[in-house]
Enzyme design. Structure first.
Site, mmCIF file in Angstrom:
data_model
loop_
_atom_site.group_PDB
_atom_site.id
_atom_site.type_symbol
_atom_site.label_atom_id
_atom_site.label_comp_id
_atom_site.label_asym_id
_atom_site.label_seq_id
_atom_site.Cartn_x
_atom_site.Cartn_y
_atom_site.Cartn_z
ATOM 1 N N THR A 1 8.854 30.830 -62.308
ATOM 2 C CA THR A 1 8.874 31.786 -61.275
ATOM 3 C C THR A 1 10.398 31.696 -60.562
ATOM 4 O O THR A 1 11.032 32.916 -60.627
ATOM 5 C CB THR A 1 8.799 30.650 -60.242
ATOM 6 O OG1 THR A 1 8.749 29.494 -60.033
ATOM 7 C CG2 THR A 1 7.071 30.412 -61.081
ATOM 8 N N LYS B 1 9.091 24.043 -66.553
ATOM 9 C CA LYS B 1 9.893 24.762 -64.718
ATOM 10 C C LYS B 1 9.538 24.204 -63.574
ATOM 11 O O LYS B 1 8.504 23.027 -63.715
ATOM 12 C CB LYS B 1 8.902 26.329 -64.869
ATOM 13 C CG LYS B 1 7.739 26.101 -64.749
ATOM 14 C CD LYS B 1 7.569 26.479 -62.661
ATOM 15 C CE LYS B 1 8.187 27.196 -62.306
ATOM 16 N NZ LYS B 1 7.493 27.225 -61.183
ATOM 17 N N THR C 1 3.847 22.409 -59.502
ATOM 18 C CA THR C 1 5.283 23.947 -58.832
ATOM 19 C C THR C 1 6.102 22.993 -60.226
ATOM 20 O O THR C 1 6.591 24.635 -61.090
ATOM 21 C CB THR C 1 6.036 24.386 -57.502
ATOM 22 O OG1 THR C 1 4.798 24.345 -56.530
ATOM 23 C CG2 THR C 1 6.659 24.745 -57.914
ATOM 24 N N GLU D 1 16.776 25.781 -55.863
ATOM 25 C CA GLU D 1 17.300 26.607 -55.468
ATOM 26 C C GLU D 1 18.312 26.138 -54.384
ATOM 27 O O GLU D 1 18.411 25.175 -53.891
ATOM 28 C CB GLU D 1 16.033 26.538 -53.912
ATOM 29 C CG GLU D 1 14.682 27.148 -55.073
ATOM 30 C CD GLU D 1 13.231 27.419 -54.516
ATOM 31 O OE1 GLU D 1 12.630 28.083 -55.161
ATOM 32 O OE2 GLU D 1 13.360 27.021 -53.473
ATOM 33 N N ASN E 1 14.250 30.421 -48.991
ATOM 34 C CA ASN E 1 13.009 29.776 -48.403
ATOM 35 C C ASN E 1 12.319 29.856 -47.164
ATOM 36 O O ASN E 1 11.763 29.988 -46.769
ATOM 37 C CB ASN E 1 13.082 28.581 -48.988
ATOM 38 C CG ASN E 1 13.096 27.648 -49.846
ATOM 39 O OD1 ASN E 1 11.006 27.928 -50.264
ATOM 40 N ND2 ASN E 1 13.628 27.014 -50.743
#
Lengths: 410, 410
Positions: B155, B181, B199, B282, B405
């Protein structure tokens, strides 16, 4: 909450406040503050539950234990936390207390020391001691003196945080004046009275006449619903301290008759200061009150609130006014509190966003977004488990927060 | 860790992989992946301990319970998590499993479904079902097929995460291929096998021959020291899933003789994938391994590591390579683990920074800063309490993380 930003005339009697520049802050601003109780006051203190504590916390605990809570002088410096400084730091703290006792004419262990600022840097006791005579000369009982105290204890705060309340008993006014500092490393978890330590420093001055035992009974409840119900970044400091200090100068006794009025006034001052701390949090652009209802216990309600308040994903969504209720539910889901997601309802302001295990049919993204564009708003979550609830005040996580705390220049 | 970024020839036998574009991802990239075990495999799964779980987690648990862990098809979509979608979401998940069973010629409850992506948006089961024939045509057992599986489940990941290991038994090679992932909402707390939700999605394919009970015994240890020992943002997702699936195609049995080799290979694959997840976190610019030693128990060592790994103040300091050990000590201090700060020693890389309750006499700020300017390094903290230890992999908090985010455009 603008009334939190100035000092009014109605200050409690029996106190003198002052501040000077001791040369500890890099900015050169006033950094050494004192509150003198000429008649010696009765106090109770709550300190951080962090196990790594600053020297003044260790010394402050000892002094409170030795005197049974008598305090003649509050001595606070900003710019250096005197934390993780070993035995040398403890010695330095005691030296400043000895010197302050001589200068201000009180007893050594009636000095209540506090420090806030950088951790791990040797404490400049020489600068503090050299500034004491000037500090004594600065003392006074007017609003500008109280304000100088409140300003000198600031570090990364962008504004002074003060709050006042009063009530009358038989025509005599009892007053409370509170001053606080704190903008980062804010998630106080204050332990039992006369337990440990603060980057959040709170001083509550009042002229009611009270026993130490009465203060030790009243303060925890006020703290639990104010300073222990806020979080900026989830970091619990090594120095958090809340001191409640009475001069007794009003002549009004704390008893069955005056207890409720006093507790209410104290709660009001604490809540305003706690809100002001979050409102001035590092990089904050939104202040969010989490109103958790329908919980089994207040403890569980708070567990859920903390889980959400510490979630970087929730906090970043708030920074962009993104009504991403999935992140709220996910954070509640890992709080450790058992609940059935199908029984939960979530509202942002008055806007329904989640119910029956999924997005509310009445969800209107634009309206929810509009609520979240305000500087402050409430997120209400009912868990359908019981009657307990809590209100927890927190804030968003912004790039500015990261910039402030990542700032390092070598 | 570059070997984590390509798929080698040595893939386990008995599997076919494939992926297609079902039109779920906004990017238009492949978003529906399958792994088929023509002979039907034996599996065990661990799911998130979050109580708010996605529909495929609920369905996956049911299927694993119903079949005793038999899996014929793994069906994964990215772009929609099918979470907080209520009964409608559960129905949609089951519909796709029924359709997939028909298309791929397996039994309904031998389909293991997974979803990752946005929470709370109705699940596009029609798109998934329409893409199934194409998905079947895409299957194959070559590295490019395994790679297409690993890419389709991404993703916000910036790169594919795969890892492989093998060992020989009497001239026969046993192989493991892992694909994962996950880049945000990463702080997996995976519960008991066949417990809850992700997730972070991890698929471990192997051709060893094993009983379900053996897999259920081996997986938790591998997960505890890999996926349960990493954190990006402290958010535990509603969908975390780790699936260990054996085809048995090597003909080598998992027994007393092969157990250690298999456990080692599995641990190696899991650790590499876990590291790759943090490395691709991230906004991450530094990967920090916390090596906590001298603890009373591994549990307490991990408590301390998590407290530091979730501290925004520690994480922002890492982003600017600031050797601010005071923040490390403060975060350890509120971890809930009892220790004496005077007995703790802290090193950044090989550089001593803290000992004896204060800054180490050997502290050299420039050298510590130089260590922290590297992309990855280790912070070692010894608490002088016992012999237990842990290694926990985490990362810095950057403005980029907040930007990613907080990104919300209306």
């Amino acid at each position: 909450m603008n009334d939190a930003l100035k000092v009014g005339e109605a200050l409690p009697g029996g106190f003198l406040w002052g501040a000077v520049k001791a040369g500890i802050k890099v900015s050169g601003n006033p950094d050494l503050a004192a509150a003198l109780v000429p008649g010696v006051g009765q106090a109770t203190a709550m300190f951080t539950s962090n196990q790594v504590v600053a020297a003044p916390v260790t010394v402050g605990r000892r002094h409170m234990a030795a005197t049974g809570g008598r305090v003649g002088l509050v001595l606070v410096n900003a710019g250096n936390a005197n934390c993780a400084t070993g035995q040398v730091g403890l010695d330095a703290c005691e030296k400043t207390c000895v010197a302050a006792a001589e200068t201000f004419g009180c007893i050594f262990d009636e000095v209540f020391p506090s420090s806030t600022g950088i951790i791990g840097v040797p404490f400049p006791d020489g600068k503090v001691i050299a500034a004491l005579p000037g500090l004594k000369s600065s003392l006074g009982n007017m609003p500008e003196h109280a304000e100088s105290f409140a300003r000198a204890i600031m570090t990364t705060d962008t504004r002074m945080k003060v709050s006042q309340a009063s009530f009358e008993v038989d025509g005599v006014e009892v007053r409370i004046f509170g001053a606080a500092k704190g903008a980062g490393m804010i998630h106080p978890r204050l332990g039992a009275p006369v337990a440990p330590h603060a980057t959040m420093l709170v001083y509550l001055f009042t002229d009611i006449e009270a026993e130490g035992a009465q203060l030790r009974e009243l303060l925890p409840a006020a703290v639990e619903h104010s300073f222990n119900s806020i979080s900026i970044d989830g970091d619990t400091s090594t120095n958090d301290t809340v001191l409640l200090l009475t001069s007794g100068a009003s002549g009004v006794r704390l008893n069955e008759r005056t207890r409720t009025s006093f507790a209410d006034a104290l709660a009001q001052v604490c809540s305003k200061l706690a809100y002001a701390i979050v409102d001035d949090g590092e990089g904050v652009t939104h202040v969010v009150t989490l109103h958790i209802t329908g919980a089994r216990s207040e403890y569980e309600a708070k567990q859920i609130a903390k889980s959400i308040a510490h979630s970087p994903l929730c906090k970043t969504a708030w920074s962009s006014a993104d009504p991403n209720w999935g992140r709220l539910m996910a954070a509640a889901g890992y709080s450790g509190v058992e609940f059935d997601p199908a029984k939960v309802t979530v509202r942002i302001g008055a806007e329904p966003v989640y119910e029956g295990g999924m997005r509310s049919p009445a969800f209107d993204e634009a309206r929810a977004h509009a609520v979240m564009k305000q500087r402050d708003y409430t997120i209400s979550m009912n868990f359908g488990l019981g009657e307990a609830e809590c209100r927890f005040v927190t804030c968003d996580l912004t790039e500015q927060y990261v910039r402030i705390n990542a700032d390092y220049s070598t």
